[in-house]
Design a protein around this motif. Structure first.
Motif, mmCIF file in Angstrom:
data_model
loop_
_atom_site.group_PDB
_atom_site.id
_atom_site.type_symbol
_atom_site.label_atom_id
_atom_site.label_comp_id
_atom_site.label_asym_id
_atom_site.label_seq_id
_atom_site.Cartn_x
_atom_site.Cartn_y
_atom_site.Cartn_z
ATOM 1 N N ARG A 144 0.770 -1.262 -0.090
ATOM 2 C CA ARG A 144 0.084 -0.102 0.133
ATOM 3 C C ARG A 144 0.927 1.272 0.005
ATOM 4 O O ARG A 144 0.493 2.084 -0.274
ATOM 5 C CB ARG A 144 -0.993 0.005 1.208
ATOM 6 N N GLU A 145 2.042 1.154 0.253
ATOM 7 C CA GLU A 145 3.050 2.158 0.624
ATOM 8 C C GLU A 145 3.975 2.370 -0.790
ATOM 9 O O GLU A 145 4.634 1.751 -0.963
ATOM 10 C CB GLU A 145 4.140 2.383 1.579
ATOM 11 N N ILE A 146 3.116 3.531 -1.667
ATOM 12 C CA ILE A 146 3.730 3.496 -3.086
ATOM 13 C C ILE A 146 4.265 5.173 -3.094
ATOM 14 O O ILE A 146 3.577 6.003 -2.811
ATOM 15 C CB ILE A 146 2.514 3.338 -3.957
ATOM 16 N N ALA A 147 5.406 5.154 -3.701
ATOM 17 C CA ALA A 147 5.963 6.492 -4.031
ATOM 18 C C ALA A 147 5.342 6.953 -5.335
ATOM 19 O O ALA A 147 4.639 6.575 -5.976
ATOM 20 C CB ALA A 147 7.551 6.123 -4.353
ATOM 21 N N ALA A 186 -9.895 7.088 -6.955
ATOM 22 C CA ALA A 186 -9.502 5.517 -6.953
ATOM 23 C C ALA A 186 -9.257 4.956 -5.580
ATOM 24 O O ALA A 186 -9.370 3.664 -5.457
ATOM 25 C CB ALA A 186 -8.452 5.433 -7.876
ATOM 26 N N ILE A 187 -9.683 5.830 -4.693
ATOM 27 C CA ILE A 187 -9.410 5.219 -3.122
ATOM 28 C C ILE A 187 -10.687 5.503 -2.598
ATOM 29 O O ILE A 187 -11.313 6.573 -2.269
ATOM 30 C CB ILE A 187 -8.517 5.988 -2.420
ATOM 31 N N GLY A 188 -11.219 4.528 -1.984
ATOM 32 C CA GLY A 188 -12.674 4.520 -1.197
ATOM 33 C C GLY A 188 -12.462 5.193 0.034
ATOM 34 O O GLY A 188 -11.421 5.342 0.661
ATOM 35 N N HIS A 189 -13.558 6.008 0.229
ATOM 36 C CA HIS A 189 -13.670 6.854 1.581
ATOM 37 C C HIS A 189 -13.060 6.264 2.902
ATOM 38 O O HIS A 189 -12.535 6.654 3.649
ATOM 39 C CB HIS A 189 -15.085 7.376 1.619
ATOM 40 N N ARG A 190 -13.721 4.924 2.884
ATOM 41 C CA ARG A 190 -13.444 4.301 4.157
ATOM 42 C C ARG A 190 -12.050 3.666 4.275
ATOM 43 O O ARG A 190 -11.695 3.252 5.448
ATOM 44 C CB ARG A 190 -14.491 3.155 4.297
ATOM 45 N N GLN A 191 -11.255 3.729 3.526
ATOM 46 C CA GLN A 191 -9.866 3.112 3.264
ATOM 47 C C GLN A 191 -8.847 3.923 4.158
ATOM 48 O O GLN A 191 -7.716 3.760 4.433
ATOM 49 C CB GLN A 191 -9.513 2.947 2.251
ATOM 50 N N ARG A 199 -4.210 8.074 1.687
ATOM 51 C CA ARG A 199 -4.129 8.864 0.485
ATOM 52 C C ARG A 199 -2.871 8.333 -0.272
ATOM 53 O O ARG A 199 -1.996 8.787 0.008
ATOM 54 C CB ARG A 199 -3.970 10.352 0.855
ATOM 55 N N SER A 200 -3.257 7.743 -1.215
ATOM 56 C CA SER A 200 -2.231 7.177 -2.075
ATOM 57 C C SER A 200 -1.512 8.186 -2.920
ATOM 58 O O SER A 200 -2.069 9.223 -3.587
ATOM 59 C CB SER A 200 -2.562 5.913 -2.974
ATOM 60 N N LYS A 201 -0.127 7.953 -2.909
ATOM 61 C CA LYS A 201 0.672 8.977 -4.087
ATOM 62 C C LYS A 201 0.969 8.036 -5.296
ATOM 63 O O LYS A 201 1.794 8.535 -6.007
ATOM 64 C CB LYS A 201 2.052 9.044 -3.228
ATOM 65 N N ALA A 202 0.340 6.882 -5.263
ATOM 66 C CA ALA A 202 0.624 6.147 -6.676
ATOM 67 C C ALA A 202 0.777 6.922 -8.111
ATOM 68 O O ALA A 202 -0.569 7.656 -8.067
ATOM 69 C CB ALA A 202 -0.064 4.975 -6.685
#
Length: 218
Positions: A38-41, A115-120, A123-126
């Motif tokens: 899940r940790e994406i640069a 592309a990220i659900g509210h409940r997740q 905040r992806s940096k992908a």
């Protein structure tokens, strides 16, 4: 709410370079290393990497497949090819045209947040977010076997969920083979339906984040 019609003209189609095999792990090694990260640069992929990723995911691998339609790298019910692959980049949202191996502009907006659900609560940096959208019209108007289940909403679900999973599995193996991070997850279906100006027969299903592992930010 803003929809895809705003700013679309500011984007140009992206002609992807031809997919080409490069150095990668074997299928056995890729399967052994397949995992969710899940940790994406934020580091972007190169055009060649994006091209190969999309081709492996859902590209055309033969001109003639079942029932006369082009063959794809992932199977689908009666070769209906009912899954559309939307590609979210920082410059905007695109639709992958597998036949032309091209990204067609949809919205000149950075929609990766959708592309990220509210409940997740992540905040992806992908740099790349793939959004899987089913087009039910293709299931009910398939050129393949006209089985009754293709017109039954519950049976349709079993088909398009499986078909999405087959594509997502290709993405996971590609990521593992090339040292990329990958995460399959839910998405903000309501926002994406509006922002992508989807038709009533189109429904967003899931999303997938791809990029370099954050620990290996380049």
């Amino acid at each position: 709410m803003t929809d895809a019609s705003s700013g679309k003209g500011a984007l140009r189609p992206i002609e992807l370079p031809p997919p080409a095999e490069g150095p990668a792990l074997s299928l056995h090694e890729a399967a052994a290393r397949r995992r969710t990260t899940r940790e994406i640069a934020a580091t972007p992929l190169t055009p060649a990497q994006l091209s190969n990723l999309l081709w492996v995911a859902w590209g055309v691998n033969r001109k003639t497949g079942p029932f006369g339609a082009p063959g794809r790298t992932a199977a689908s019910a009666s070769n209906s090819q009912e899954i559309d692959l939307y590609v979210m980049l920082d410059a905007g949202a695109y639709l992958y045209d597998a036949a032309a191996h091209r990204l067609d502009p949809v919205a000149a907006l950075d929609l990766r947040f959708g592309a990220i659900g509210h409940r997740q609560a992540v905040r992806s940096k992908a740099p790349v977010q793939l959004v899987y959208v089913v087009d039910l019209h293709r299931l009910t108007h398939t050129a393949g076997f006209e089985e009754p289940g293709l017109h039954d909403p519950e049976v349709q679900k079993s088909y398009y969920f499986v078909d999405t999973g087959l594509i997502a599995g290709n993405v996971y193996l590609f990521a593992a083979a090339h040292g990329l991070a990958c995460w399959f997850h839910n998405c903000d279906k309501t926002s994406l339906t509006n922002l992508l100006a989807l038709r009533p027969e189109q429904k967003p299903l899931f999303a997938q984040s791809i990029g370099w592992p954050a620990a290996a930010d380049r």
